[in-house]
Design a protein around this motif. Structure first.
Motif, PDB file in Angstrom:
ATOM      1  N   ASN A 308      46.894  53.248  28.540  1.00 61.72           N
ATOM      2  CA  ASN A 308      45.658  53.246  29.328  1.00 61.72           C
ATOM      3  C   ASN A 308      44.758  52.071  28.962  1.00 61.72           C
ATOM      4  O   ASN A 308      44.083  51.492  29.824  1.00 61.72           O
ATOM      5  N   LEU A 309      44.740  51.718  27.676  1.00 64.06           N
ATOM      6  CA  LEU A 309      43.945  50.566  27.244  1.00 64.06           C
ATOM      7  C   LEU A 309      44.444  49.287  27.911  1.00 64.06           C
ATOM      8  O   LEU A 309      43.657  48.444  28.345  1.00 64.06           O
ATOM      9  N   ILE A 310      45.772  49.155  28.026  1.00 62.77           N
ATOM     10  CA  ILE A 310      46.353  47.981  28.692  1.00 62.77           C
ATOM     11  C   ILE A 310      46.019  47.997  30.182  1.00 62.77           C
ATOM     12  O   ILE A 310      45.627  46.981  30.762  1.00 62.77           O
ATOM     13  N   LEU A 311      46.141  49.180  30.812  1.00 65.63           N
ATOM     14  CA  LEU A 311      45.836  49.285  32.243  1.00 65.63           C
ATOM     15  C   LEU A 311      44.370  48.982  32.532  1.00 65.63           C
ATOM     16  O   LEU A 311      44.031  48.449  33.594  1.00 65.63           O
ATOM     17  N   PHE A 312      43.491  49.294  31.588  1.00 63.66           N
ATOM     18  CA  PHE A 312      42.058  49.071  31.790  1.00 63.66           C
ATOM     19  C   PHE A 312      41.734  47.582  31.925  1.00 63.66           C
ATOM     20  O   PHE A 312      40.689  47.224  32.472  1.00 63.66           O
ATOM     21  N   GLN A 313      42.641  46.734  31.462  1.00 64.38           N
ATOM     22  CA  GLN A 313      42.403  45.294  31.562  1.00 64.38           C
ATOM     23  C   GLN A 313      42.359  44.818  33.010  1.00 64.38           C
ATOM     24  O   GLN A 313      41.762  43.778  33.303  1.00 64.38           O
ATOM     25  N   VAL A 314      43.005  45.569  33.930  1.00 60.87           N
ATOM     26  CA  VAL A 314      42.999  45.140  35.331  1.00 60.87           C
ATOM     27  C   VAL A 314      41.875  45.808  36.122  1.00 60.87           C
ATOM     28  O   VAL A 314      41.767  45.601  37.328  1.00 60.87           O
ATOM     29  N   TRP A 315      41.054  46.612  35.463  1.00 57.46           N
ATOM     30  CA  TRP A 315      39.808  47.062  36.087  1.00 57.46           C
ATOM     31  C   TRP A 315      38.796  45.928  35.951  1.00 57.46           C
ATOM     32  O   TRP A 315      38.664  45.326  34.893  1.00 57.46           O
ATOM     33  N   ASN A 316      38.093  45.643  37.008  1.00 54.86           N
ATOM     34  CA  ASN A 316      37.227  44.466  37.040  1.00 54.86           C
ATOM     35  C   ASN A 316      35.757  44.839  37.119  1.00 54.86           C
ATOM     36  O   ASN A 316      35.391  45.875  37.687  1.00 54.86           O
ATOM     37  N   LEU A 317      34.924  43.966  36.556  1.00 53.30           N
ATOM     38  CA  LEU A 317      33.488  44.023  36.810  1.00 53.30           C
ATOM     39  C   LEU A 317      33.226  43.089  37.990  1.00 53.30           C
ATOM     40  O   LEU A 317      33.368  41.871  37.880  1.00 53.30           O
ATOM     41  N   ASP A 318      32.886  43.671  39.121  1.00 51.84           N
ATOM     42  CA  ASP A 318      32.749  42.913  40.365  1.00 51.84           C
ATOM     43  C   ASP A 318      31.268  42.652  40.654  1.00 51.84           C
ATOM     44  O   ASP A 318      30.459  43.582  40.690  1.00 51.84           O
ATOM     45  N   HIS A 319      30.911  41.375  40.824  1.00 47.44           N
ATOM     46  CA  HIS A 319      29.543  41.021  41.208  1.00 47.44           C
ATOM     47  C   HIS A 319      29.355  41.320  42.699  1.00 47.44           C
ATOM     48  O   HIS A 319      30.034  40.738  43.546  1.00 47.44           O
ATOM     49  N   GLN A 320      28.423  42.214  43.011  1.00 45.77           N
ATOM     50  CA  GLN A 320      28.133  42.476  44.421  1.00 45.77           C
ATOM     51  C   GLN A 320      27.558  41.213  45.079  1.00 45.77           C
ATOM     52  O   GLN A 320      28.018  40.790  46.133  1.00 45.77           O
ATOM     53  N   HIS A 376      38.419  49.644  40.177  1.00 44.77           N
ATOM     54  CA  HIS A 376      39.877  49.606  40.122  1.00 44.77           C
ATOM     55  C   HIS A 376      40.347  48.357  40.862  1.00 44.77           C
ATOM     56  O   HIS A 376      39.677  47.878  41.784  1.00 44.77           O
ATOM     57  N   ILE A 377      41.514  47.838  40.496  1.00 46.81           N
ATOM     58  CA  ILE A 377      41.989  46.594  41.102  1.00 46.81           C
ATOM     59  C   ILE A 377      42.105  46.702  42.617  1.00 46.81           C
ATOM     60  O   ILE A 377      41.896  45.730  43.349  1.00 46.81           O
ATOM     61  N   VAL A 378      42.405  47.899  43.130  1.00 46.62           N
ATOM     62  CA  VAL A 378      42.517  48.107  44.585  1.00 46.62           C
ATOM     63  C   VAL A 378      41.160  47.925  45.267  1.00 46.62           C
ATOM     64  O   VAL A 378      41.086  47.478  46.413  1.00 46.62           O
ATOM     65  N   CYS A 379      40.094  48.263  44.562  1.00 50.69           N
ATOM     66  CA  CYS A 379      38.737  48.176  45.137  1.00 50.69           C
ATOM     67  C   CYS A 379      38.049  46.842  44.844  1.00 50.69           C
ATOM     68  O   CYS A 379      36.859  46.688  45.138  1.00 50.69           O
ATOM     69  N   HIS A 380      38.788  45.907  44.246  1.00 47.91           N
ATOM     70  CA  HIS A 380      38.197  44.595  43.953  1.00 47.91           C
ATOM     71  C   HIS A 380      38.385  43.686  45.166  1.00 47.91           C
ATOM     72  O   HIS A 380      39.428  43.054  45.342  1.00 47.91           O
ATOM     73  N   ASP A 381      37.384  43.636  46.012  1.00 52.02           N
ATOM     74  CA  ASP A 381      37.433  42.851  47.251  1.00 52.02           C
ATOM     75  C   ASP A 381      37.024  41.411  46.949  1.00 52.02           C
ATOM     76  O   ASP A 381      35.878  41.145  46.619  1.00 52.02           O
ATOM     77  N   LYS A 382      37.986  40.485  47.092  1.00 52.76           N
ATOM     78  CA  LYS A 382      37.720  39.085  46.766  1.00 52.76           C
ATOM     79  C   LYS A 382      37.293  38.263  47.981  1.00 52.76           C
ATOM     80  O   LYS A 382      37.120  37.049  47.862  1.00 52.76           O
ATOM     81  N   SER A 383      37.128  38.926  49.121  1.00 47.65           N
ATOM     82  CA  SER A 383      36.617  38.199  50.286  1.00 47.65           C
ATOM     83  C   SER A 383      35.130  37.922  50.102  1.00 47.65           C
ATOM     84  O   SER A 383      34.503  38.388  49.147  1.00 47.65           O
TER      85      SER A 383
END
Length: 420
Positions: A308-320, A376-383
């Motif tokens: 889980n610690l490794i998986l947490f690395q792909v959770w992002n802090l996204d600037h709105q 979560h990486i799925v919710c990280h919208d890079k548009s």
């Protein structure tokens, strides 16, 4: 106000430490000793025969470009060495691709697993109940000696608890934003060509640094032992060239001095909170424009296991409000107005001549949960995010200007007392 970034004040190198370097395929790995990022790059270029190489953190793919940030990293950390245009994958991405290539059947086993569970519900429920009890026990363990498997790959033996590790993970992310901000603001032509612009930017960066030190680079963000927590349901979102005493104050002491200088009306304090529950459960805060996450499954507890610690690395802090597309360009635009001679530097609120930039507003947008969402990486919208920065030019009647000046006076006085 405090110009600590001039060439004469920059340290040229730190203590000689050992680091690990590898190529993008992870096919070769070497141990090297270096006292600076420059020395590490030089040795990496020689080892891998890559001229003008770049170095990245293997665990999350962050490029290391700043000497100050390099000195915050622990010894024996693994760097990926790559050429200028090479795409670098994190350890997690390489692991996932390897599984996908060699074990495709595992990724399509959902239907078989669902059928098995349906046919064996009583037995499965009993197994899951017992497993959950064991999992809860592991989650609550904190010390390295209590859950050694969780600390595999964490080479810094000085780190004794899970909470210490997670504090550093939070600090590293915020430090990355600071060094990105510093790099972008100081490499522009206006910074190099205009003394006034350079003074404004240096003062802003120093204020950013002081505030970040005061809030410990928001180390509590991922720390479950922090008493203050964010609600899991997210909200809608004059130049002084010499300060010889500043560098002699130890960081822990400076942190206390900054905290004592913040005053009662600090707008930053409400965002100095933990994002997880007391057990360490994190929940995705959803796409930048949504009030909450649409997926119930977007939850994780990095305290539970090493996986889980490794998986947490792909959770992002996204600037709105995006840092690169919006916030930093807004800062540079307003600095340009401040140095222009056509009277464009006006405070819109009071219709008066501008005195400074709204440093606190920009700080909130760059570094705090006022503008950051854990996703979560799925919710990280890079548009492109269709939001604009609230940063602006302020005058001496603005409350923010008065607060900044009072904070600077408080801190100068406390530094002076600390050195007596």
């Amino acid at each position: 106000m405090f110009n600590l970034f001039s060439g004469k004040d920059k340290p040229t190198g730190g203590p000689l430490q050992g680091y690990k370097i590898t190529d993008v395929e992870r096919s070769r790995k070497y141990g090297v000793a270096a006292d600076s990022l420059r020395m590490l790059r030089t040795k990496a270029s020689e080892k891998f025969k890559i001229p003008e190489c770049r170095v990245y953190l293997a665990q999350d793919g962050v490029e290391v470009t700043d000497e100050e940030y390099f000195r915050t990293l622990p010894a024996q950390i693994l760097f990926v060495v790559a050429g200028k245009d090479t795409i670098v994958k994190t350890d997690f991405e390489l692991m996932y691709n390897a599984i996908k290539t060699a074990h495709t059947d595992l990724l399509h086993a959902g239907e078989l697993a669902q059928q098995f569970v349906s046919n064996n519900q009583p037995e499965i429920s009993k197994i899951l109940f017992n497993a959950q009890r064991g999992r809860d026990d592991l989650i609550q363990r904190s010390a390295r000696t209590e859950h050694e498997e969780w600390f595999v790959g964490i080479d810094d033996r000085a780190v004794k608890t899970k909470e210490e590790v997670m504090k550093r993970r939070g600090q590293d992310r915020i430090r990355g934003y600071f060094y990105k901000t510093k790099d972008e603001l100081t490499k522009c032509a206006m910074y190099r060509g205009s003394p006034v612009a350079r003074e404004l930017i240096d003062e802003m960066l120093e204020l950013f640094r002081q505030l970040l030190v005061g809030f410990d680079y928001f180390s509590c963000m991922f720390d479950r032992s922090c008493q203050r927590r964010i609600e899991l349901k997210p909200d809608n979102g004059g130049h002084e060239e010499d300060e010889p005493d500043a560098q002699r104050i130890p960081p822990k002491r400076l942190k206390l001095l900054v905290q004592d200088s913040l005053g009662k009306n600090c707008q930053i304090e409400p965002y100095n909170v933990s994002l997880c529950s007391e057990l360490g459960d994190f929940r995705c805060m959803g796409v930048w424009k949504d009030e909450r996450c649409r997926y119930v499954s977007h939850r994780i507890n990095p305290y539970a296991s090493r996986e889980n610690l490794i998986l947490f690395q792909v959770w992002n802090l996204d600037h709105q409000i995006e840092i690169s597309r919006t916030v930093l360009p807004s800062i540079l635009d307003n600095v340009e107005r401040m140095v222009s001679s056509d009277g464009a530097a006006m405070c819109k609120l009071h219709r008066r001549k501008g005195k400074n930039l709204s440093v606190i507003t920009y700080f909130l947008e760059l570094f705090t949960l006022s503008n950051l969402k854990l996703v979560h990486i799925v919710c990280h919208d890079k548009s492109v995010h269709e939001l604009i920065s609230n940063g602006t030019i302020i005058c001496d009647r603005c409350e923010e200007y008065k607060y900044i000046k009072q904070f600077q006076r408080n801190l100068r006085a406390k530094k002076k007392d600390a050195l007596l």
